[in-house]
Write a protein that holds these residues in place. Structure first.
Motif, PDB file in Angstrom:
ATOM      1  N   THR A 451      31.308  43.920  49.196  1.00  0.00           N
ATOM      2  CA  THR A 451      32.154  42.782  49.538  1.00  0.00           C
ATOM      3  C   THR A 451      32.597  41.989  48.320  1.00  0.00           C
ATOM      4  N   ASN A 452      33.804  41.462  48.394  1.00  0.00           N
ATOM      5  CA  ASN A 452      34.308  40.543  47.376  1.00  0.00           C
ATOM      6  C   ASN A 452      34.626  39.189  48.009  1.00  0.00           C
ATOM      7  N   LYS A 453      34.017  38.921  49.158  1.00  0.00           N
ATOM      8  CA  LYS A 453      34.291  37.698  49.907  1.00  0.00           C
ATOM      9  C   LYS A 453      33.198  36.655  49.636  1.00  0.00           C
ATOM     10  N   GLU A 454      33.621  35.402  49.576  1.00  0.00           N
ATOM     11  CA  GLU A 454      32.714  34.273  49.383  1.00  0.00           C
ATOM     12  C   GLU A 454      31.838  34.431  48.137  1.00  0.00           C
ATOM     13  N   MET A 455      32.429  34.965  47.084  1.00  0.00           N
ATOM     14  CA  MET A 455      31.760  35.041  45.791  1.00  0.00           C
ATOM     15  C   MET A 455      32.133  33.791  44.983  1.00  0.00           C
ATOM     16  N   LEU A 456      31.202  33.301  44.217  1.00  0.00           N
ATOM     17  CA  LEU A 456      31.424  32.069  43.459  1.00  0.00           C
ATOM     18  C   LEU A 456      32.038  32.389  42.098  1.00  0.00           C
ATOM     19  N   VAL A 457      33.182  31.756  41.806  1.00  0.00           N
ATOM     20  CA  VAL A 457      33.841  31.878  40.509  1.00  0.00           C
ATOM     21  C   VAL A 457      33.705  30.537  39.782  1.00  0.00           C
ATOM     22  N   THR A 458      33.234  30.576  38.540  1.00  0.00           N
ATOM     23  CA  THR A 458      32.972  29.343  37.775  1.00  0.00           C
ATOM     24  C   THR A 458      33.755  29.362  36.470  1.00  0.00           C
ATOM     25  N   LEU A 459      34.393  28.242  36.159  1.00  0.00           N
ATOM     26  CA  LEU A 459      35.035  28.057  34.861  1.00  0.00           C
ATOM     27  C   LEU A 459      34.305  26.928  34.144  1.00  0.00           C
ATOM     28  N   SER A 460      33.730  27.238  32.981  1.00  0.00           N
ATOM     29  CA  SER A 460      32.996  26.249  32.194  1.00  0.00           C
ATOM     30  C   SER A 460      33.630  26.141  30.819  1.00  0.00           C
ATOM     31  N   SER A 461      33.742  24.907  30.315  1.00  0.00           N
ATOM     32  CA  SER A 461      34.412  24.693  29.033  1.00  0.00           C
ATOM     33  C   SER A 461      33.572  25.242  27.893  1.00  0.00           C
ATOM     34  N   THR A 462      34.234  25.819  26.915  1.00  0.00           N
ATOM     35  CA  THR A 462      33.518  26.430  25.799  1.00  0.00           C
ATOM     36  C   THR A 462      32.958  25.400  24.835  1.00  0.00           C
ATOM     37  N   ASP A 463      33.475  24.155  24.880  1.00  0.00           N
ATOM     38  CA  ASP A 463      32.945  23.139  23.976  1.00  0.00           C
ATOM     39  C   ASP A 463      31.878  22.285  24.648  1.00  0.00           C
ATOM     40  N   GLY A 464      31.644  22.488  25.947  1.00  0.00           N
ATOM     41  CA  GLY A 464      30.596  21.769  26.644  1.00  0.00           C
ATOM     42  C   GLY A 464      30.897  20.314  26.925  1.00  0.00           C
ATOM     43  N   LYS A 465      32.142  19.869  26.713  1.00  0.00           N
ATOM     44  CA  LYS A 465      32.489  18.466  26.912  1.00  0.00           C
ATOM     45  C   LYS A 465      33.124  18.205  28.273  1.00  0.00           C
ATOM     46  N   ARG A 466      33.723  19.230  28.858  1.00  0.00           N
ATOM     47  CA  ARG A 466      34.382  19.057  30.148  1.00  0.00           C
ATOM     48  C   ARG A 466      33.511  19.647  31.249  1.00  0.00           C
ATOM     49  N   VAL A 467      33.576  19.038  32.410  1.00  0.00           N
ATOM     50  CA  VAL A 467      32.742  19.511  33.511  1.00  0.00           C
ATOM     51  C   VAL A 467      33.274  20.837  34.038  1.00  0.00           C
ATOM     52  N   LEU A 468      32.377  21.674  34.556  1.00  0.00           N
ATOM     53  CA  LEU A 468      32.782  22.956  35.100  1.00  0.00           C
ATOM     54  C   LEU A 468      33.403  22.764  36.486  1.00  0.00           C
ATOM     55  N   ARG A 469      34.201  23.739  36.904  1.00  0.00           N
ATOM     56  CA  ARG A 469      34.801  23.750  38.241  1.00  0.00           C
ATOM     57  C   ARG A 469      34.561  25.122  38.868  1.00  0.00           C
ATOM     58  N   THR A 470      34.485  25.151  40.196  1.00  0.00           N
ATOM     59  CA  THR A 470      34.152  26.387  40.902  1.00  0.00           C
ATOM     60  C   THR A 470      35.058  26.589  42.107  1.00  0.00           C
ATOM     61  N   ASP A 471      35.032  27.825  42.639  1.00  0.00           N
ATOM     62  CA  ASP A 471      35.679  28.130  43.914  1.00  0.00           C
ATOM     63  C   ASP A 471      35.012  29.358  44.521  1.00  0.00           C
ATOM     64  N   LEU A 472      35.149  29.489  45.827  1.00  0.00           N
ATOM     65  CA  LEU A 472      34.642  30.658  46.546  1.00  0.00           C
ATOM     66  C   LEU A 472      35.804  31.556  46.914  1.00  0.00           C
ATOM     67  N   THR A 473      35.652  32.848  46.689  1.00  0.00           N
ATOM     68  CA  THR A 473      36.716  33.772  47.065  1.00  0.00           C
ATOM     69  C   THR A 473      36.893  33.779  48.577  1.00  0.00           C
ATOM     70  N   ASP A 474      38.143  33.950  48.999  1.00  0.00           N
ATOM     71  CA  ASP A 474      38.436  33.954  50.432  1.00  0.00           C
ATOM     72  C   ASP A 474      38.241  35.339  51.022  1.00  0.00           C
ATOM     73  N   GLY A 475      38.764  35.536  52.227  1.00  0.00           N
ATOM     74  CA  GLY A 475      38.576  36.820  52.900  1.00  0.00           C
ATOM     75  C   GLY A 475      39.210  37.988  52.190  1.00  0.00           C
ATOM     76  N   GLY A 476      40.164  37.729  51.284  1.00  0.00           N
ATOM     77  CA  GLY A 476      40.792  38.803  50.533  1.00  0.00           C
ATOM     78  C   GLY A 476      40.292  38.917  49.110  1.00  0.00           C
ATOM     79  N   GLY A 477      39.288  38.133  48.740  1.00  0.00           N
ATOM     80  CA  GLY A 477      38.748  38.189  47.387  1.00  0.00           C
ATOM     81  C   GLY A 477      39.507  37.329  46.393  1.00  0.00           C
ATOM     82  N   ASN A 478      40.371  36.432  46.874  1.00  0.00           N
ATOM     83  CA  ASN A 478      41.158  35.585  45.986  1.00  0.00           C
ATOM     84  C   ASN A 478      40.454  34.252  45.735  1.00  0.00           C
ATOM     85  N   PHE A 479      40.643  33.706  44.546  1.00  0.00           N
ATOM     86  CA  PHE A 479      40.060  32.400  44.233  1.00  0.00           C
ATOM     87  C   PHE A 479      41.121  31.481  43.646  1.00  0.00           C
TER      88      PHE A 479
END
Length: 528
Positions: A451-479
């Motif tokens: 399955t590629n559904k409801e997988m957590l995708v995380t974007l974290s800043s490389t300098d560690g100064k900005r907060v990370l953001r996340t999303d869960l893939t939908d029924g088609g694997g899109n985030f």
């Protein structure tokens, strides 16, 4: 007749500028490290005192090479040490440190290290890293005198008292030295609980006029430092100033302490531009103490809560201090989501994960236990709660069940500002505006049958100064990861080890975004 002038050279020494200087033949083989121990009148009796001569050996370890024990106030110590040198041993000795200790009233011991120069004591430090290096030379004895005094006074019954001193150096202060220290802020010399309305801390390193000490008193959740400040950083004006610190007196310092609710309030207002704010992500407000030399995201959270429907929230009884006020910059968050899965029992196998089965279920009555016990109780108690009692008796509309995940959607990239709060009974207000953040969209694909559904995708800043953001893939694997501040981010999938357990993928690993823009990360492909 000619006369020859004979130059007489003394066999023992030479007269230079009126001083007789020892010749190499007289080179010393050893020298003495010595000093006196004095507790001014108010220090009280601290019991038998011990002085240790400490050597730092290979690997940073230490060993005690000499000790003087059973010393009393007004006593003295003396250590004979060898000088270096292959033949005459007339070079300086090994470098040493001096440690003094006395028994504590409740067992154990109290100790600190001597600081200063030969014949000129400069107080003491709580730890080895604060100690001055003591090196004996052939020129004469090295003198290191110890001086100590006390702080005492009245205090609320049952209060927790902490007596701390400023570190001799703040270098590397963010690294904890001892579990009772405040890293980068203070070294703890004494702690106690008030049982008779008074407190006392003695055997404290003393130097005339040296403003180095802080006294914290805590009653319940209310804490004061030096009766006026909210933390040890606040005492130091958040710049390591000693202006507000206490100097010991020769006969001991009398310093009554008190604590109580501050009555300080802070109203935080939030505004949002270009998007409708989410409850758990965008409308969340965090207060962090603005500690010096510590990045915002590493600063401790003092309080946090969500904006009300009015667009404001109020924090009460805040201690005096300097704070980062953050809107929509929550670094850790979890919430419930309608799920296409009725359970995750395959994932929650074994003794190490079976206790987490409460994280997915079709409805609460399907969980082991009931309202007061077992997995159902855990699911009911976790915040935020999945739904009302009525909704918990059935599946969420259009889904197979509930899922608890470390994800809270945010659409804005938040805002942070700094505010100073001083004194007691003050009213403070601050307003922050969050703008619509950038978006990164993409697709997650996996090998056939996985399955590629409801997988957590995380974007974290490389300098560690900005907060990370996340999303869960939908029924088609899109985030669709939203709320990103401008900058460069690292992409990861399943960062919380939910299905896939952080395995590598092929595709874009990093991406740079601009304010309010949308970028496509493409296909992130797992080969398993």
């Amino acid at each position: 007749m000619k006369f020859r002038v004979a130059l007489l050279v003394p066999a023992v020494g030479a007269l230079v500028a009126g001083l007789l200087v020892a010749s190499p033949a007289e080179a010393a083989r050893s020298q003495v490290i010595t000093g006196t121990i004095t507790g001014p009148g108010g220090a009280g009796s601290v019991g038998p005192i011990r002085v240790d001569l400490v050597e730092v050996v290979r690997g940073g370890n230490t060993k005690v090479v000499r000790s003087a024990t059973g010393l009393a106030d007004g006593g003295s110590y003396s250590f004979t040490v060898s000088l270096n040198g292959k033949k005459k041993r007339n070079k300086a000795s090994k470098p040493y440190r001096l440690r003094i200790s006395a028994p504590a009233a409740t067992g154990g011991s109290r100790s600190w290290y001597w600081r200063g120069r030969n014949g000129a004591p400069a107080g003491g430090g709580r730890h080895m890293r604060d100690a001055s290096v003591v090196t004996a030379t052939k020129g004469g004895a090295f003198r290191a005198d110890f001086r100590y005094s006390s702080i005492s006074g009245t205090a609320p019954q049952g209060a927790q008292i902490t007596v701390a001193g400023a570190p001799a150096t703040y270098k590397g202060g963010r690294d904890a030295r001892r579990e009772l220290d405040m890293p980068g802020c203070a070294n703890v010399f004494a702690t106690s609980t008030v049982t008779n309305g008074t407190y006392r801390a003695d055997f404290l390193p003393y130097l005339p006029g040296d403003k180095r000490y802080m006294v914290a008193v805590r009653v319940g959740s209310d804490e004061r430092w030096n009766n006026t400040y909210g933390s040890c950083f606040d005492v130091q004006d958040y710049r390591y100033s000693r202006n507000n610190m206490l100097a010991l007196e020769p006969a001991g310092l009398t310093y009554p302490v008190t604590a109580g609710a501050t009555g300080n309030t802070l109203v935080v207002g939030g505004k949002f531009t270009g998007f409708k704010a989410t409850a758990q992500g965008d409308r969340w407000v965090s207060l962090r103490e603005a500690q010096p030399a510590v990045a915002i995201l590493d600063s401790p959270v003092v309080a946090e809560k969500r904006l009300e429907a009015t667009g404001t929230t109020t924090f009460g009884d805040l201690p005096p201090g300097r704070y980062y006020v953050e809107l929509g910059r929550r670094t850790g968050c979890a919430d419930w989501y309608p799920s296409r899965y009725s359970n995750n029992n395959t994932y929650f196998k074994g003794l190490d994960r079976s206790a987490e089965r409460w994280k997915t279920f079709p409805y609460l009555s399907k969980l082991q236990g009931n309202r007061k016990s077992g997995l159902e109780r855990r699911a009911r108690e976790v915040q935020p709660n999945p739904a009302t009692d009525a909704a918990q008796g059935k599946r969420p509309g259009g889904a197979a069940g509930w899922m608890y995940r470390t994800h809270c959607k945010a659409l804005g990239y938040g805002r942070v500002s700094t505010i100073d709060i001083a004194g007691t009974g003050t009213s403070n207000r601050i307003s922050l505006r969050s703008k619509r953040g950038a978006v990164v969209k993409g697709h997650v694909s996996r090998a056939k049958g996985r399955t590629n559904k409801e997988m957590l995708v995380t974007l974290s800043s490389t300098d560690g100064k900005r907060v990370l953001r996340t999303d869960l893939t939908d029924g088609g694997g899109n985030f669709y990861v939203a709320g990103l501040a401008p900058g460069r981010y690292k992409i990861s999938v399943n960062a919380d080890s939910w299905r896939g357990i952080g395995k590598k993928f092929k595709g874009r690993q990093f991406i740079t975004v601009k304010a309010g823009r949308t970028r496509n990360a493409g296909n992130l492909r797992f080969t398993d």
